[in-house]
Design an enzyme around this catalytic site. Sequence first.
Site, PDB file in Angstrom:
ATOM      1  CG  ASN A   1      -0.594   0.563   2.591  1.00  0.00           C
ATOM      2  OD1 ASN A   1      -0.554   2.224   2.457  1.00  0.00           O
ATOM      3  ND2 ASN A   1       0.504  -0.169   2.856  1.00  0.00           N
ATOM      4  CG  PHE A  29      -0.083   9.965   6.804  1.00  0.00           C
ATOM      5  CD1 PHE A  29       0.216   8.289   7.477  1.00  0.00           C
ATOM      6  CD2 PHE A  29       0.751  10.322   7.331  1.00  0.00           C
ATOM      7  CE1 PHE A  29       1.240   7.895   8.402  1.00  0.00           C
ATOM      8  CE2 PHE A  29       1.953   9.982   8.514  1.00  0.00           C
ATOM      9  CZ  PHE A  29       1.560   8.137   9.087  1.00  0.00           C
ATOM     10  CB  SER A  85       4.207   5.806   7.398  1.00  0.00           C
ATOM     11  OG  SER A  85       3.329   5.828   5.552  1.00  0.00           O
ATOM     12  CG  ASN A 145       2.798   4.283   1.670  1.00  0.00           C
ATOM     13  OD1 ASN A 145       3.780   3.552   1.072  1.00  0.00           O
ATOM     14  ND2 ASN A 145       2.675   3.966   2.483  1.00  0.00           N
ATOM     15  CB  THR A 146       4.472  10.694   4.612  1.00  0.00           C
ATOM     16  OG1 THR A 146       2.821  10.632   4.545  1.00  0.00           O
ATOM     17  CG2 THR A 146       4.518  12.268   4.856  1.00  0.00           C
ATOM     18  CE  LYS A 153       2.560   0.421  13.045  1.00  0.00           C
ATOM     19  NZ  LYS A 153       1.005   0.198  12.520  1.00  0.00           N
ATOM     20  CG  ASN A 198       4.644   1.430   8.936  1.00  0.00           C
ATOM     21  OD1 ASN A 198       3.843   1.002   8.454  1.00  0.00           O
ATOM     22  ND2 ASN A 198       4.341   2.666   9.985  1.00  0.00           N
TER      23      ASN A 198
END
Length: 394
Positions: free
Chosen positions: A140, A144, A208, A210-211, A248, A279
């Site tokens: 994925n 966010f 994460s 993805n940011t 996390k 994560n």
Amino acid sequence: MCACRNKIKSLLKVTGLGAGVFSAYSVCRGDEKFYNNVFMPIVRLIPPETAHDLAVLGVRLKLFRPPYQDSDRLRTQLLGMTFSNPIGIAAGFDKHGEAVQGLQLIGFGFVEIGSVTPEPQPGNARPRIFRLNEDKAIVNRYGFNSEGHDAVYDRLREARTQQPPEQRVTLGINLGKNKLSHDAIADYVQGVKRFSSLADYLVINVSSPNTPGLRTMQSKSTLQTLLTEVLKARATLPPNEQRPILLKLAPDLSEEDLREIVDVIRVKACAVDGLIVSNTTIDRPTSLRSINAGQLGGLSGPPLKQRSTAMIARVYKLTEGKMPIIGVGGIFTGEDAFEKIEAGASAVQLYTSFIFHGPPVVPKIKRELERILEANGYGSVQEAVGKGVDKYLS
């Protein structure tokens, strides 16, 4: 001839109605075989994000209620709270706090929602979630996507007031930063102040993939500043709103990175109450078979399992077993959950197995975990925590 056709139509109607009733009952009650052989294969024909949205809707409407009563052996203590069982849903499924009560009915011992950002933001462009069916994995790159603090706060406040405190599931709120934020630390501070009255624990998510730039906040100096400010913010709140704060971590950290993070959280001003390990990963094991293996984003599921378990063991060892850990990554069976617990996790979270197998996977894992604990002579989850740490280090 006409009469014969009418009889056939009537028979088809009755048969169709019967099949519909049976299917609805099987879905609601969590028939494992029906899900694995009929329902989930149909779901996998739907685009992944559409299927995810429909799943959240179904859970929000409380359509899924697998029957299972948690045993005393599964009850556990963590972060000063009692969990009816150690199986939680990881952040990423219910991003906007829409389905907390429905997830409780499915049988999760605790529910973590989010990540939630201060201001609403759409996340990355679609498509941004990909099934790796041959590997039972997910990639994925949501980025966010969030409705923002205000919308999520109002929704959770309404839902929490509908239940007396003793009937509420333990709720974690995972906090993120806005993609275009000029002050990332302020975003997390704002989240702590906003949600402490509603959450049972809060999660600082700087892991994460993805940011852009988010994972750099795990570096020693930035992390030290971040955690110092977050814990200062908590200290300004009324004592009855000062919730446990967890950090996390990404699974792609080096041994040196981990040691630096542990050094940071040993400092009193940065002493968080627990860690979530881990994560999603940006690594792509050579064992992956799916055509979607090369998609950009975070990989979750069985390909992450061994890496996250080894990381739990390393963190448990580095913190001398004194830091509560929630283990995440590739948990599909009770054996998978038990490995995380033996490695040092006090509780675990699911995500990908829930996507692939639906609500029945939750009671299944709990049944299997209970049998394994009993077979190994453990009267509780807590007795097993960290008992196999050395074998997972090797």
